[in-house]
Scaffold this motif. Structure first.
Motif, short mmCIF file in Angstrom:
data_model
loop_
_atom_site.label_atom_id
_atom_site.label_comp_id
_atom_site.label_asym_id
_atom_site.label_seq_id
_atom_site.Cartn_x
_atom_site.Cartn_y
_atom_site.Cartn_z
N UNK A 142 0.94 -1.14 0.05
CA UNK A 142 0.23 -0.30 -0.20
C UNK A 142 1.25 0.85 0.01
N UNK A 143 2.42 1.65 0.74
CA UNK A 143 2.69 2.15 1.07
C UNK A 143 3.39 2.34 -0.89
N UNK A 144 3.56 1.78 -1.47
CA UNK A 144 4.33 1.96 -2.44
C UNK A 144 3.31 2.26 -3.55
N UNK A 145 1.77 1.81 -3.21
CA UNK A 145 0.78 3.11 -4.36
C UNK A 145 0.99 3.91 -3.84
N UNK A 146 0.93 4.57 -2.71
CA UNK A 146 1.38 6.01 -2.88
C UNK A 146 2.60 6.49 -3.33
N UNK A 147 3.21 5.39 -3.26
CA UNK A 147 4.29 6.19 -4.07
C UNK A 147 4.50 6.34 -5.53
N UNK A 148 3.53 5.45 -6.25
CA UNK A 148 3.28 5.49 -7.59
C UNK A 148 2.08 6.87 -7.85
N UNK A 149 1.13 7.15 -7.13
CA UNK A 149 0.20 8.16 -6.90
C UNK A 149 1.40 9.55 -7.00
N UNK A 150 1.79 9.29 -6.14
CA UNK A 150 3.29 11.18 -5.92
C UNK A 150 3.88 10.94 -7.60
N UNK A 151 4.28 9.86 -8.02
CA UNK A 151 4.63 10.25 -9.89
C UNK A 151 5.62 9.24 -9.74
N UNK A 152 5.84 8.71 -8.43
CA UNK A 152 7.26 7.98 -8.09
C UNK A 152 7.61 7.18 -9.73
N UNK A 154 9.40 2.83 -9.93
CA UNK A 154 10.36 2.29 -9.13
C UNK A 154 11.58 1.92 -9.49
N UNK A 155 13.19 1.89 -8.69
CA UNK A 155 14.16 1.77 -8.89
C UNK A 155 14.55 0.58 -8.64
N UNK A 156 13.91 -0.43 -8.31
CA UNK A 156 14.72 -1.77 -7.29
C UNK A 156 14.77 -2.14 -6.78
N UNK A 157 14.99 -3.07 -5.68
CA UNK A 157 14.15 -3.72 -4.37
C UNK A 157 15.54 -4.01 -3.50
N UNK A 158 16.08 -4.28 -3.12
CA UNK A 158 17.20 -4.18 -1.94
C UNK A 158 16.62 -5.50 -1.16
N UNK A 173 12.22 0.27 -3.50
CA UNK A 173 12.57 1.76 -3.91
C UNK A 173 12.12 2.55 -4.96
N UNK A 174 11.34 3.50 -4.48
CA UNK A 174 11.28 4.91 -5.81
C UNK A 174 11.76 5.92 -5.81
N UNK A 175 11.38 6.75 -7.03
CA UNK A 175 12.16 8.05 -6.66
C UNK A 175 11.49 8.86 -7.85
N UNK A 176 11.64 9.79 -8.18
CA UNK A 176 10.64 10.85 -8.61
C UNK A 176 11.72 12.23 -9.54
N UNK A 177 12.62 12.77 -10.19
CA UNK A 177 13.27 13.63 -10.51
C UNK A 177 12.38 14.85 -10.48
N UNK A 178 13.12 15.65 -10.61
CA UNK A 178 12.54 17.07 -10.93
C UNK A 178 12.16 17.44 -12.31
N UNK A 179 13.07 17.35 -12.83
CA UNK A 179 12.33 17.14 -14.58
C UNK A 179 11.25 15.80 -14.69
N UNK A 180 11.16 15.22 -13.97
CA UNK A 180 9.80 14.22 -14.35
C UNK A 180 8.76 15.50 -13.10
N UNK A 181 9.14 15.38 -12.53
CA UNK A 181 8.26 16.61 -11.44
C UNK A 181 7.00 17.78 -12.45
#
Length: 183
Positions: A142-152, A154-158, A173-181
Motif C-alpha cells: 500500500x505504501x508503494x501505491x502512494x509512491x506511484x500516485x506521487x509520480x515516483x 520504481x527503481x529496484x528492491x534491495x 525503492x522509488x524516486x521522482x526527478x525534478x524534470x519528471x515532477x
C-alpha cells in the motif's frame, strides 16, 4: 545546509486542501499515541508505544529537537493530528527521502498522497532538489501505491536490506526527478 535550513524554517507550516503540515509539538501526544500504540499502524515503521509518556518523549527527541523537515499531518476541519511526514535531506546529493506514518483510521482517504504532493512541491520548487526518493517494506505494498500516485518510479528492491523488528526486510525503492515532477 544553511540555505536548506533557512528555507525549511520559512516553510514550517504548509497548507493543503484538507490538511495542514506543521511542526509536531507536545500537545500532539494524545493524537500521536492513538496511532503509535496500534501495532497495525506502526508495523512497518517503528516499535509500538506502550504509554503516552513514551510518545511525549518521542515527540521531544525526534520531532522537537531537530524539527526542520518534519511535519504533523493535521486535518483542517478538526485540527486533529493524524500522522507525520518528513523530508530527510541528503544535501551532498541535492536530494531527499520522504517518510510517513498515518493513523489507520484515516487510511484510504488520500491524506498521505495530499501530504506527499505538498512535500514534493516544497522539495522541488522551494528547495530546488534534483531527486526525491522513498522506500517501503516489500510486505507493505500500500505504501508503494502512494509512491506511484506521487509520480515516483520504481527503481529496484534491495533484498534483506535491513533488520526491523527481528526480521530481514526487502526494501522497495522509488524516486521522482525534478524534470519528471515539472513535466
Amino acid at each position: 545546509m544553511e540555505e536548506y535550513s533557512y528555507l525549511l524554517s520559512c516553510h514550517n507550516h504548509l497548507d493543503g486542501k484538507r490538511i495542514l503540515l506543521r511542526p509536531v509539538v507536545l500537545s500532539d501526544a494524545e493524537d500521536m499515541f492513538e496511532y503509535a500504540s496500534d501495532e497495525e499502524t506502526v508495523r512497518f515503521v517503528f516499535e509500538k508505544h506502550q504509554d503516552i509518556a513514551e510518545t511525549r518523549k518521542n515527540i521531544a527527541v525526534h520531532f522537537m529537537k531537530e524539527p526542520l523537515g518534519k511535519y504533523g499531518i493535521v486535518l483542517k476541519e478538526t485540527e486533529k493530528m493524524i500522522g507525520t511526514i518528513d523530508l530527510r535531506l541528503k544535501e551532498e546529493k541535492n536530494s531527499a527521502e520522504i517518510g510517513y506514518t498515518l493513523n489507520k483510521a484515516y487510511w484510504g482517504n488520500g491524506y498521505i498522497t495530499e501530504a506527499g504532493k505538498i512535500i514534493l512541491e516544497l522539495g522541488f520548487e522551494t528547495l530546488g532538489l534534483e531527486r526525491i526518493f522513498a522506500c517501503h517494506d516489500s510486505e507493505n505494498p500500500m505504501s508503494g501505491k502512494v509512491m506511484k500516485r506521487l509520480g515516483m518510479t520504481y527503481e529496484g528492491t534491495l533484498r534483506k536490506n535491513r533488520i526491523h523488528k527481528k526480521r530481514y526486510i526487502d526494501d522497495v525503492h522509488y524516486s521522482i526527478l525534478k524534470q519528471d515532477y515539472l513535466s
